[in-house]
Design a protein around this motif. Structure first.
Motif, PDB file in Angstrom:
ATOM      1  N   ASP A 192       0.822  -1.215   0.000  1.00 54.51           N
ATOM      2  CA  ASP A 192       0.000   0.000   0.000  1.00 54.51           C
ATOM      3  C   ASP A 192       0.857   1.267   0.000  1.00 54.51           C
ATOM      4  OD1 ASP A 192      -2.164  -1.638  -0.034  1.00 54.51           O
ATOM      5  OD2 ASP A 192      -3.127  -0.810   1.733  1.00 54.51           O
ATOM      6  N   PRO A 193       1.781   1.396  -0.971  1.00 54.33           N
ATOM      7  CA  PRO A 193       2.652   2.571  -0.998  1.00 54.33           C
ATOM      8  C   PRO A 193       1.878   3.833  -1.369  1.00 54.33           C
ATOM      9  CG  PRO A 193       2.897   1.305  -3.013  1.00 54.33           C
ATOM     10  CD  PRO A 193       2.007   0.496  -2.111  1.00 54.33           C
ATOM     11  N   LEU A 194       2.254   4.930  -0.766  1.00 60.78           N
ATOM     12  CA  LEU A 194       1.794   6.253  -1.157  1.00 60.78           C
ATOM     13  C   LEU A 194       3.033   7.082  -1.486  1.00 60.78           C
ATOM     14  CD1 LEU A 194      -0.969   6.778   1.578  1.00 60.78           C
ATOM     15  CD2 LEU A 194      -1.239   5.888  -0.750  1.00 60.78           C
ATOM     16  N   SER A 195       2.877   8.344  -1.790  1.00 64.24           N
ATOM     17  CA  SER A 195       4.026   9.144  -2.200  1.00 64.24           C
ATOM     18  C   SER A 195       4.972   9.447  -1.043  1.00 64.24           C
ATOM     19  CB  SER A 195       3.555  10.455  -2.830  1.00 64.24           C
ATOM     20  OG  SER A 195       2.808  11.220  -1.882  1.00 64.24           O
ATOM     21  N   ASP A 196       4.477   9.354   0.208  1.00 64.25           N
ATOM     22  CA  ASP A 196       5.314   9.701   1.352  1.00 64.25           C
ATOM     23  C   ASP A 196       5.378   8.615   2.415  1.00 64.25           C
ATOM     24  OD1 ASP A 196       2.719   9.862   2.269  1.00 64.25           O
ATOM     25  OD2 ASP A 196       3.048  11.696   3.442  1.00 64.25           O
ATOM     26  N   ARG A 197       4.843   7.433   2.127  1.00 59.56           N
ATOM     27  CA  ARG A 197       4.807   6.380   3.144  1.00 59.56           C
ATOM     28  C   ARG A 197       4.546   5.019   2.519  1.00 59.56           C
ATOM     29  NH1 ARG A 197       0.428   8.672   6.851  1.00 59.56           N
ATOM     30  NH2 ARG A 197       1.458  10.547   6.101  1.00 59.56           N
ATOM     31  N   VAL A 198       4.803   3.987   3.325  1.00 63.50           N
ATOM     32  CA  VAL A 198       4.550   2.628   2.875  1.00 63.50           C
ATOM     33  C   VAL A 198       4.387   1.745   4.105  1.00 63.50           C
ATOM     34  CG1 VAL A 198       7.002   2.007   2.749  1.00 63.50           C
ATOM     35  CG2 VAL A 198       5.344   0.794   1.312  1.00 63.50           C
ATOM     36  N   ILE A 199       3.555   0.719   3.986  1.00 64.27           N
ATOM     37  CA  ILE A 199       3.385  -0.248   5.063  1.00 64.27           C
ATOM     38  C   ILE A 199       4.521  -1.269   5.009  1.00 64.27           C
ATOM     39  CG2 ILE A 199       1.948  -2.154   5.915  1.00 64.27           C
ATOM     40  CD1 ILE A 199       0.742   0.487   6.608  1.00 64.27           C
ATOM     41  N   LEU A 200       5.146  -1.512   6.165  1.00 66.05           N
ATOM     42  CA  LEU A 200       6.178  -2.544   6.294  1.00 66.05           C
ATOM     43  C   LEU A 200       5.605  -3.677   7.133  1.00 66.05           C
ATOM     44  CD1 LEU A 200       9.237  -0.260   7.157  1.00 66.05           C
ATOM     45  CD2 LEU A 200       8.380  -0.916   4.894  1.00 66.05           C
ATOM     46  N   TRP A 201       5.894  -4.924   6.738  1.00 68.25           N
ATOM     47  CA  TRP A 201       5.283  -6.096   7.402  1.00 68.25           C
ATOM     48  C   TRP A 201       6.327  -7.167   7.681  1.00 68.25           C
ATOM     49  CZ3 TRP A 201       5.308 -11.259   6.558  1.00 68.25           C
ATOM     50  CH2 TRP A 201       4.365 -12.047   7.237  1.00 68.25           C
ATOM     51  N   THR A 202       6.157  -7.835   8.791  1.00 62.40           N
ATOM     52  CA  THR A 202       6.863  -9.084   9.054  1.00 62.40           C
ATOM     53  C   THR A 202       6.070  -9.866  10.098  1.00 62.40           C
ATOM     54  OG1 THR A 202       9.019 -10.103   9.498  1.00 62.40           O
ATOM     55  CG2 THR A 202       8.346  -8.295  10.945  1.00 62.40           C
ATOM     56  N   ARG A 203       6.563 -11.036  10.436  1.00 65.00           N
ATOM     57  CA  ARG A 203       5.995 -11.789  11.546  1.00 65.00           C
ATOM     58  C   ARG A 203       7.118 -12.332  12.407  1.00 65.00           C
ATOM     59  NH1 ARG A 203       4.331 -17.431  13.516  1.00 65.00           N
ATOM     60  NH2 ARG A 203       2.561 -16.935  14.860  1.00 65.00           N
ATOM     61  N   VAL A 204       6.978 -12.163  13.709  1.00 66.31           N
ATOM     62  CA  VAL A 204       7.923 -12.713  14.665  1.00 66.31           C
ATOM     63  C   VAL A 204       7.383 -14.060  15.125  1.00 66.31           C
ATOM     64  CG1 VAL A 204       9.046 -12.399  16.888  1.00 66.31           C
ATOM     65  CG2 VAL A 204       8.612 -10.416  15.414  1.00 66.31           C
ATOM     66  N   THR A 205       8.175 -15.102  14.967  1.00 67.08           N
ATOM     67  CA  THR A 205       7.770 -16.431  15.439  1.00 67.08           C
ATOM     68  C   THR A 205       8.343 -16.645  16.834  1.00 67.08           C
ATOM     69  OG1 THR A 205       7.777 -17.280  13.182  1.00 67.08           O
ATOM     70  CG2 THR A 205       7.799 -18.895  14.967  1.00 67.08           C
ATOM     71  N   PRO A 206       7.494 -16.667  17.851  1.00 65.11           N
ATOM     72  CA  PRO A 206       7.981 -16.863  19.222  1.00 65.11           C
ATOM     73  C   PRO A 206       8.064 -18.347  19.559  1.00 65.11           C
ATOM     74  CG  PRO A 206       5.629 -16.460  19.270  1.00 65.11           C
ATOM     75  CD  PRO A 206       6.037 -16.465  17.807  1.00 65.11           C
ATOM     76  N   PRO A 207       8.575 -18.681  20.710  1.00 63.50           N
ATOM     77  CA  PRO A 207       8.543 -20.084  21.139  1.00 63.50           C
ATOM     78  C   PRO A 207       7.102 -20.568  21.278  1.00 63.50           C
ATOM     79  CG  PRO A 207       9.960 -18.763  22.579  1.00 63.50           C
ATOM     80  CD  PRO A 207       9.217 -17.810  21.707  1.00 63.50           C
ATOM     81  N   GLN A 208       6.890 -21.844  21.075  1.00 65.78           N
ATOM     82  CA  GLN A 208       5.553 -22.405  21.207  1.00 65.78           C
ATOM     83  C   GLN A 208       5.006 -22.127  22.604  1.00 65.78           C
ATOM     84  OE1 GLN A 208       5.301 -26.465  20.019  1.00 65.78           O
ATOM     85  NE2 GLN A 208       3.101 -26.625  20.331  1.00 65.78           N
ATOM     86  N   GLY A 209       3.781 -21.660  22.653  1.00 68.10           N
ATOM     87  CA  GLY A 209       3.131 -21.378  23.920  1.00 68.10           C
ATOM     88  C   GLY A 209       3.325 -19.963  24.412  1.00 68.10           C
ATOM     89  N   HIS A 210       4.217 -19.190  23.793  1.00 71.34           N
ATOM     90  CA  HIS A 210       4.443 -17.806  24.228  1.00 71.34           C
ATOM     91  C   HIS A 210       3.221 -16.959  23.892  1.00 71.34           C
ATOM     92  CE1 HIS A 210       6.895 -14.267  25.227  1.00 71.34           C
ATOM     93  NE2 HIS A 210       6.253 -13.679  24.234  1.00 71.34           N
ATOM     94  N   SER A 211       2.775 -16.132  24.820  1.00 67.12           N
ATOM     95  CA  SER A 211       1.538 -15.378  24.616  1.00 67.12           C
ATOM     96  C   SER A 211       1.655 -13.894  24.916  1.00 67.12           C
ATOM     97  CB  SER A 211       0.420 -15.974  25.479  1.00 67.12           C
ATOM     98  OG  SER A 211       0.770 -15.914  26.852  1.00 67.12           O
ATOM     99  N   SER A 212       2.859 -13.407  25.190  1.00 67.58           N
ATOM    100  CA  SER A 212       3.045 -11.980  25.480  1.00 67.58           C
ATOM    101  C   SER A 212       3.482 -11.235  24.223  1.00 67.58           C
ATOM    102  CB  SER A 212       4.112 -11.795  26.578  1.00 67.58           C
ATOM    103  OG  SER A 212       3.719 -12.441  27.766  1.00 67.58           O
ATOM    104  N   ASP A 213       3.112  -9.973  24.138  1.00 65.72           N
ATOM    105  CA  ASP A 213       3.528  -9.147  23.019  1.00 65.72           C
ATOM    106  C   ASP A 213       5.046  -9.017  22.981  1.00 65.72           C
ATOM    107  OD1 ASP A 213       0.838  -8.832  22.688  1.00 65.72           O
ATOM    108  OD2 ASP A 213       0.751  -6.775  23.446  1.00 65.72           O
ATOM    109  N   ILE A 214       5.594  -8.789  21.778  1.00 64.99           N
ATOM    110  CA  ILE A 214       7.042  -8.749  21.581  1.00 64.99           C
ATOM    111  C   ILE A 214       7.403  -7.452  20.866  1.00 64.99           C
ATOM    112  CG2 ILE A 214       9.033  -9.888  20.525  1.00 64.99           C
ATOM    113  CD1 ILE A 214       7.418 -12.497  20.604  1.00 64.99           C
ATOM    114  N   GLU A 215       8.376  -6.730  21.383  1.00 61.66           N
ATOM    115  CA  GLU A 215       8.782  -5.470  20.769  1.00 61.66           C
ATOM    116  C   GLU A 215       9.631  -5.717  19.522  1.00 61.66           C
ATOM    117  OE1 GLU A 215      11.747  -2.519  22.448  1.00 61.66           O
ATOM    118  OE2 GLU A 215       9.837  -1.463  22.819  1.00 61.66           O
ATOM    119  N   VAL A 216       9.326  -4.979  18.461  1.00 62.13           N
ATOM    120  CA  VAL A 216      10.034  -5.087  17.188  1.00 62.13           C
ATOM    121  C   VAL A 216      10.513  -3.695  16.767  1.00 62.13           C
ATOM    122  CG1 VAL A 216       9.880  -5.764  14.759  1.00 62.13           C
ATOM    123  CG2 VAL A 216       8.615  -7.054  16.494  1.00 62.13           C
ATOM    124  N   GLU A 217      11.739  -3.618  16.303  1.00 59.83           N
ATOM    125  CA  GLU A 217      12.266  -2.381  15.734  1.00 59.83           C
ATOM    126  C   GLU A 217      12.275  -2.506  14.215  1.00 59.83           C
ATOM    127  OE1 GLU A 217      15.969  -0.960  17.587  1.00 59.83           O
ATOM    128  OE2 GLU A 217      15.766  -2.668  18.948  1.00 59.83           O
TER     129      GLU A 217
END
Length: 583
Positions: free
Chosen positions: A67-92
């Motif tokens: 979804d690029p625009l002239s001044d911005r774009v969406i960046l995406w990834t997925r963090v795979t945590p250990p099985q059973g992990h349920s807390s949010d994870i900080e991403v830079e």
């Protein structure tokens, strides 16, 4: 037996996060797959000790922008945590002007949330128009693969180049089409017209070679729940060729039916059985939530996918939803064919119903406003199903839909030749066959919503716009001139083949593709090009002088070794609506 769930269950699943689902049999197998693409980097794994705040996470599913625009774009990834992990994870996240990230342009940090299946999106703002950037993610000391993206241009633009895709069925074959397109240079964006995933159970549609290719669907059942849809998206995103495509350029995408269920309409689908699969609305909520989690979309309302993108003064791309938001249920030929043939009067009456909608009144009005406000040379509709008229003689269509129930193509061609050479020799039965009308071959397309199509064409014509329609869905390739009911040219349509889903060569296995192509071009006078047997994609290039589509095919999707060929190119010139010229 498939299960039913409530909205509460969907939300509970979201809060709990998702199980990791065994997407890759082993790390060794995954790394081998990643090696198939020059753009995909090796799997990043990491670990942390019990004495610090780090947890072992991985970036298994690549990176993407969209979804690029002239001044911005969406960046995406997925963090795979250990099985059973349920807390949010900080991403830079970081955006740089160079591949080595020596010159950072912008950066930030936020949370990959368990309620979003640990997928992560950042809207990177403050960018320059028409500029290529590099981006990546960091988490717990680990760094993701690097992606390339591009912002939209402003002002006077001399060229826009788009790669266009549709219908990628993971068990039906390798994504060689994605791999080839990922190596195309100078793409402004990729456009995906839907069927990015398929919902079928293992052993279902186009699964004949899946086991041998180690591409059997996960989960094994038909996907119905939120956890199911998430797991299926995760499996697709584990594919190295799809990761390479996403890493190469920003994607602008819409869904078609298989992101939910085959032949979806507003309140149901052909492949949804309420008695065993529960409330369709609940299934749709789950499907669309997973879609937005796993795709680089900038969405404010989950059900609204239609939106516009301006490529300066050259091209306006209006992405549409002809599936979920406003489509009335499809007509079915089974309700109109009798022992005497087609009940043409009743069929025509139902087709002429002005209340039947494909996009819905709100979206249709929005599209008219977008086209009216845009001064771009080319008004391009990125949408799912064929808009061009695809009408075939009823006896021939009956045989295509149900072999043996009508008149085969060779027999019909012989009958036409007989009528031309010696019409007096025709029997009464033969005359009755030739008297049958030509009717649409696919009522799931715009052909099944004739009044809605006329509304869009009338809008483009009244505004004096150069209309170009992009379509997918059929697994075959087409180029058609778009004419209104009176025969006046209004625009053109370029339709892409599929990434891996089989086309007419699978539906009509005994039919010679060259003979079928000749017959289609003979019977459909607005059709100028078609290919009914190969997998591929389109490159659409717009300039002030023309808008051109070229079709690129791979020779196999059943082997990692393949060859790609450029087959044909057709173009339209500005001010010449409904007139295709071979390039």
């Amino acid at each position: 037996m498939k299960h039913k769930e409530s909205i509460t269950n969907i939300l509970q699943q979201a809060k709990a996060g998702s199980r990791e689902s065994g997407l890759v049999a082993s790390r060794r197998h995954f790394v081998r797959g990643m090696g198939a693409s020059a753009l995909a980097l090796p799997l990043a794994g990491c670990g942390g000790s019990d004495g610090d705040s780090r947890i072992p996470v991985e970036f298994r599913h690549g990176v993407a922008s969209g979804d690029p625009l002239s001044d911005r774009v969406i960046l995406w990834t997925r963090v795979t945590p250990p099985q059973g992990h349920s807390s949010d994870i900080e991403v830079e996240w970081e955006v740089a002007s160079d591949a080595d990230f020596k010159t950072l342009v912008t950066s930030g940090k936020a949370m990959a949330r368990a309620t979003q299946d640990f997928t992560f999106k950042a809207d990177a703002t403050g960018l320059r128009p028409a500029t290529r950037y590099h981006y990546r993610f960091r988490c717990q000391g680990m760094t993701s693969a690097t992606g390339r993206t591009r912002t939209l241009p402003v002002g006077a633009v001399q060229q826009v180049k788009l790669a266009v895709f549709s219908c990628a069925n993971y068990p039906a074959g390798y994504f060689n089409v994605y791999a080839h397109a990922a190596r195309q240079g100078a793409l402004d964006a990729t456009v995906h017209l839907g069927d990015y995933i398929y919902e079928y159970a293992r052993g279902g549609y186009a699964n004949g070679k899946a086991e041998a290719m180690q591409r059997q669907s996960l989960p094994a059942n038909e996907i119905v729940s939120l956890a199911d849809y998430r797991q299926r998206h995760a499996q697709y995103k584990s594919d190295a060729d799809l990761q390479a495509l996403h890493a190469a350029a920003p994607m602008i995408a819409v869904w078609d039916d298989h992101e939910v269920s085959n032949d979806t309409w507003m309140h149901g689908a052909e492949n949804h059985q309420p008695a065993t699969e529960g409330d369709f609305e609940l299934r749709k909520v789950a499907a669309l939530k997973a879609y937005h989690e796993w795709m680089p979309t900038r969405n404010a309302q989950p059900e609204i996918i239609y939106r516009s993108f301006a490529f300066g003064d050259l091209l306006a791309l209006h992405m549409l939803d002809t599936r979920v938001i406003g489509r009335d249920e499809q007509l079915d030929y089974a309700d109109y064919f009798t022992a005497q043939g087609l009940d043409a009067a009743r069929f025509s009456s139902d087709m002429a119903n002005p209340a039947r909608q494909l996009m819905g009144a709100t979206q249709t009005q929005w599209l008219g406003q977008q086209m009216a406000a845009s001064q771009a040379t080319w008004q391009v509709l990125g949408q799912q199903v064929l808009m061009g008229r695809m009408e075939l003689p009823a006896p021939l269509l009956m045989d295509i839909l149900s072999p043996g129930s009508g008149v085969s193509l060779p027999a019909y061609a012989a009958l036409l030749a007989k009528a031309q050479a010696n019409p007096a020799s025709l029997t009464a039965a033969e005359k009755a066959i030739l008297a049958q009308p030509s009717i649409p071959y696919n009522l799931d397309a715009w052909d099944g919503y004739a009044v809605a199509r006329e509304t869009v064409l009338a809008t483009a014509r009244s505004l004096g716009k150069n209309l170009v329609v992009l379509a997918g869905d059929t697994h075959n390739a087409w180029a058609s001139e778009l004419r209104d009911r009176s025969g006046q040219g209004v625009g053109v349509e370029f339709a892409t083949s599929s990434v891996s889903s089989p086309g007419f060569e699978d539906y009509l296995p005994g039919q010679d593709p060259a003979q079928l192509r000749g017959a289609l071009l003979q019977f459909i006078n607005t059709l100028k090009y078609c290919d009914t047997s190969r997998r591929g994609y389109m490159i659409v290039t717009a300039t002030p002088q023309a808008c051109q589509a070229e079709w690129i095919y791979v020779d196999t999707v059943f082997s990692r070794q393949y060859q790609a060929v450029r087959d044909a190119a057709w173009k339209v010139l500005p001010g010449q609506p409904g007139k295709l010229v071979q390039a």
